[in-house]
Motif scaffolding. Sequence first.
Motif, PDB file in Angstrom:
ATOM      1  N   HIS A   1      92.742  32.828 -34.877  1.00 24.33           N
ATOM      2  CA  HIS A   1      93.595  31.754 -34.378  1.00 24.33           C
ATOM      3  C   HIS A   1      94.938  32.348 -33.981  1.00 24.33           C
ATOM      4  O   HIS A   1      95.266  33.480 -34.329  1.00 24.33           O
ATOM      5  CB  HIS A   1      93.799  30.658 -35.430  1.00 24.33           C
ATOM      6  CG  HIS A   1      94.613  31.108 -36.615  1.00 24.33           C
ATOM      7  ND1 HIS A   1      94.037  31.531 -37.794  1.00 24.33           N
ATOM      8  CD2 HIS A   1      95.963  31.224 -36.793  1.00 24.33           C
ATOM      9  CE1 HIS A   1      94.983  31.884 -38.638  1.00 24.33           C
ATOM     10  NE2 HIS A   1      96.166  31.709 -38.066  1.00 24.33           N
ATOM     11  N   SER A   2      95.706  31.572 -33.256  1.00 27.07           N
ATOM     12  CA  SER A   2      97.070  31.944 -32.906  1.00 27.07           C
ATOM     13  C   SER A   2      98.047  31.136 -33.742  1.00 27.07           C
ATOM     14  O   SER A   2      97.794  29.962 -34.041  1.00 27.07           O
ATOM     15  CB  SER A   2      97.342  31.683 -31.418  1.00 27.07           C
ATOM     16  OG  SER A   2      96.492  32.455 -30.591  1.00 27.07           O
ATOM     17  N   ASP A   3      99.131  31.761 -34.127  1.00 27.74           N
ATOM     18  CA  ASP A   3     100.277  31.025 -34.635  1.00 27.74           C
ATOM     19  C   ASP A   3     101.072  30.573 -33.406  1.00 27.74           C
ATOM     20  O   ASP A   3     100.580  30.662 -32.293  1.00 27.74           O
ATOM     21  CB  ASP A   3     101.061  31.906 -35.601  1.00 27.74           C
ATOM     22  CG  ASP A   3     100.258  32.195 -36.877  1.00 27.74           C
ATOM     23  OD1 ASP A   3     100.230  31.323 -37.758  1.00 27.74           O
ATOM     24  OD2 ASP A   3      99.652  33.278 -36.973  1.00 27.74           O
ATOM     25  N   ALA A   4     102.280  30.065 -33.603  1.00 24.46           N
ATOM     26  CA  ALA A   4     102.968  29.460 -32.456  1.00 24.46           C
ATOM     27  C   ALA A   4     104.429  29.877 -32.394  1.00 24.46           C
ATOM     28  O   ALA A   4     105.129  29.881 -33.410  1.00 24.46           O
ATOM     29  CB  ALA A   4     102.867  27.936 -32.532  1.00 24.46           C
ATOM     30  N   LEU A   5     104.853  30.211 -31.183  1.00 25.16           N
ATOM     31  CA  LEU A   5     106.276  30.389 -30.868  1.00 25.16           C
ATOM     32  C   LEU A   5     106.422  29.854 -29.449  1.00 25.16           C
ATOM     33  O   LEU A   5     106.213  30.564 -28.474  1.00 25.16           O
ATOM     34  CB  LEU A   5     106.690  31.862 -30.968  1.00 25.16           C
ATOM     35  CG  LEU A   5     108.179  32.164 -31.113  1.00 25.16           C
ATOM     36  CD1 LEU A   5     108.398  33.602 -31.568  1.00 25.16           C
ATOM     37  CD2 LEU A   5     108.961  31.902 -29.837  1.00 25.16           C
TER      38      LEU A   5
END
Length: 406
Positions: free
Chosen positions: A288-292
Amino acid sequence: MSAVSERLARRGLTGDVLRLPRRRPDGGVELVEHAVSEPVDWEVPAGPARSRTAFAAAHVVPRAGAENVPGAPADLDWDATLAFRHRLWSLGLGVAEAMDTAQRGMGLDFAATTELVRRSATEAAAVGGRIAAGVGTDQLGPGPHTLDEVRAAYEEQLALVEDTGAQPILMASRHLAAAASGPEDYLALCSGLLAQVRRPAVLHWLGEVFDPALAGYWGSRPGDVAAATDTFVDLVRANAEHVDGVKVSLLDAEHEKDLRRRLPPGVRLYTGDDFNYPELVQGDGEHHSDALLGIFAGIAPAAAAALVRLDAGDVAGFRSALDPTVPLARHVFGAPTPYYKAGIAFLNFLDGRQPGYAMVGGLHSARSAVHQAETFRLADEAGVLSDPALAARRLRDYLAVHGLEV
């Protein structure tokens, strides 16, 4: 139907109907009726999300009445600028400070950037909020500059950010893009910087869709994303102990999915894909991706509520909160993408979080009134306006100034 879907479905109407301007295929303008919705009662988190790390890249608010015209030093409304950051922290989101959303390289000069990082880091420490801040080279003039000068500029900013206690984000540099002769220059310079960090940093790959001056970044031919990715992955693997994560802003979901599979264990991928963030943050069961994300500064209540649902294992609720915001994000970040910042500022003006619709450097003129009317409509439909009635009044005034009566 998830609880989030039910909450959205139960929304009523304020009784206010606007006739919003919309661009016709022939270039003309027509007026289309829009019934303004009641606000959504979003679920508020008790703290930061557990299942994902999420930063919102925050914008800045100019001081009302100041000479924030093209070429002038930025003059900020510090109370409004910092209050917006406190709102993000109160929703469990981290703040990505002094990034391109804050108009780095497009109106925010280095003196204002320095003050912004220092003030925001102080406020973050006071409330226990998470903060990371951009490290670039924008104190340099237009150039040309040598690699040694670029390195020294990065080192100056790295020391500044780390001295405040903020986590460093090594931003893509126009000066490095101009000075580097090939991949080896990027590898040497960035590896040297990563060797100096006091805590693991975030590496930022900003694509040319956001900044045309970054074409060919990582030393490959412009458009050769595969070769650039190989260099980028080599850099991360060689310095994994100093890299918390990478922030990728190419607006290419399939590329991001492939890249995150290639990262070393423990290195996060912070998505910067403001077109495809729900599926990327959700993940595929293995990665999964984290977010920025800049868009999280415009949809903060929905983003925070979505992460609460994801923490609870409610994937349907997560998607119910975020999926309706995607049309808004794609509109705000539509071509020419570098001017998305005007949409983020406009959303916060509509929400009553800055006194007027203005930006440093006069950048508020970068989107048309018709474009911003659509921003309002999509934001209202996504439920991200805290007070839709106030937003409607502000929109009316804004459009009237532009000769559009609604």
